[in-house]
Design an enzyme around this catalytic site. Sequence first.
Site, PDB file in Angstrom:
ATOM      1  N   ASP A  54      26.748  18.094  59.985  1.00 43.38           N
ATOM      2  CA  ASP A  54      26.919  18.232  58.510  1.00 43.38           C
ATOM      3  C   ASP A  54      26.159  19.380  58.324  1.00 43.38           C
ATOM      4  O   ASP A  54      25.391  18.430  57.435  1.00 43.38           O
ATOM      5  CB  ASP A  54      27.283  17.271  57.924  1.00 43.38           C
ATOM      6  CG  ASP A  54      28.336  17.200  56.421  1.00 43.38           C
ATOM      7  OD1 ASP A  54      28.361  18.594  56.028  1.00 43.38           O
ATOM      8  OD2 ASP A  54      28.249  16.144  56.054  1.00 43.38           O
TER       9      ASP A  54
HETATM   10  C1  SPV Z   1      31.432  14.590  52.779  1.00 39.90           C
HETATM   11  O1  SPV Z   1      32.039  13.576  53.182  1.00 39.90           O
HETATM   12  O2  SPV Z   1      31.270  16.374  53.817  1.00 39.90           O
HETATM   13  C2  SPV Z   1      30.414  14.325  51.504  1.00 39.90           C
HETATM   14  C3  SPV Z   1      30.277  13.385  51.131  1.00 39.90           C
HETATM   15  O3  SPV Z   1      30.043  15.385  51.579  1.00 39.90           O
HETATM   16  S1  SPV Z   1      29.079  12.169  51.976  1.00 39.90           S
HETATM   17  O4  SPV Z   1      29.279  12.360  53.147  1.00 39.90           O
HETATM   18  O5  SPV Z   1      28.535  11.147  51.583  1.00 39.90           O
HETATM   19  O6  SPV Z   1      28.098  13.497  52.104  1.00 39.90           O
HETATM   20 MG    MG Z   2      29.962  16.785  51.967  1.00 38.58          MG
END
Ligand code: SPV
Ligand code: MG
Length: 288
Positions: A54
């Site tokens: 991510d």
């Molecule tokens: C996501 O679900 O991508 C978020 C929330 O941004 S977190 O993973 O807590 O950053």
């Molecule tokens: Mg996110």
Amino acid sequence: MNKNANLKNLLNGEKIIKIAGAHDGLSAKISERNGFDAVWASGFGISATQTVPDASILSMKEFLDAADIMNQSTNIPIIADCDSGYGNIHNVIHMIKKYESTGISGVCIEDKVFPKINSFSKNKQQLVSIDEFCNKIKAAKDAQVDPNFVVIARVESLIAGETMENALIRAKHYADAGADAILIHSKKSTPNEIFEFCNMWDDRKPLVVVPTKYPDVDLQTLEKYGIKAAIFANQALRASVKITDYVLSKIAKQGTSINVEEEISSVQEIFELQNMSQFKENNETYIN
Ligand code: SPV
Ligand code: MG
């Protein structure tokens, strides 16, 4: 009421709303059938479906396509997690046009640099200046067509190790720049710093939280602190990984699926999620 107006009303209502993070159409539909008010098209989750970090690895179009499928699969509003806006002001303007015209009801952008990295990773988090992020919010609000389309500004001060004062100053600037709601994020294992923030917040815009790292809190308690929305961002993703792993490892070890049949959905249930009854009806009307 259309989805955009529905989301805007929910965020500004008296009661706290619950939002489920989804990573595909199926998880979005399961969120809807369990009574969630809206779906969070999770950047973390969508990235995970392609087994990449991510960290702004996928393109805006890939995130948009995933959110679009979630929207087509449900009747509840979709809030797209748009990370740091996929670049600069120009990327944000393009992003708003694309997300809004696709039927997404709102977006959330965070005050981190592009490329971003997930808030819970051990990497150092870098924020953009208040001015730069306020300009992104203004550009986003100017680019939208429907006044009910929602832009949520996410404050990452507490994630980046900044002070509570920094978080409050940023949140106020973002609210004044036109954000429809403020997402205050925390990676602490208790909700105390979120509560501290709420106690000092002047309610100029609704607050949104993501209680991933502090799960020992419930909606009722969050509501008492004036929070308007809680996003359960990745529980569906984590559930699917765990149960899939459990079931496949059992089948691989035992050479049969007989011992897991009771623990997994029936084929009939999948048919229902695929709207096979409508298919059957169409078949009878137009083919047979
Ligand atoms: C996501 O679900 O991508 C978020 C929330 O941004 S977190 O993973 O807590 O950053
Ligand atoms: Mg996110």
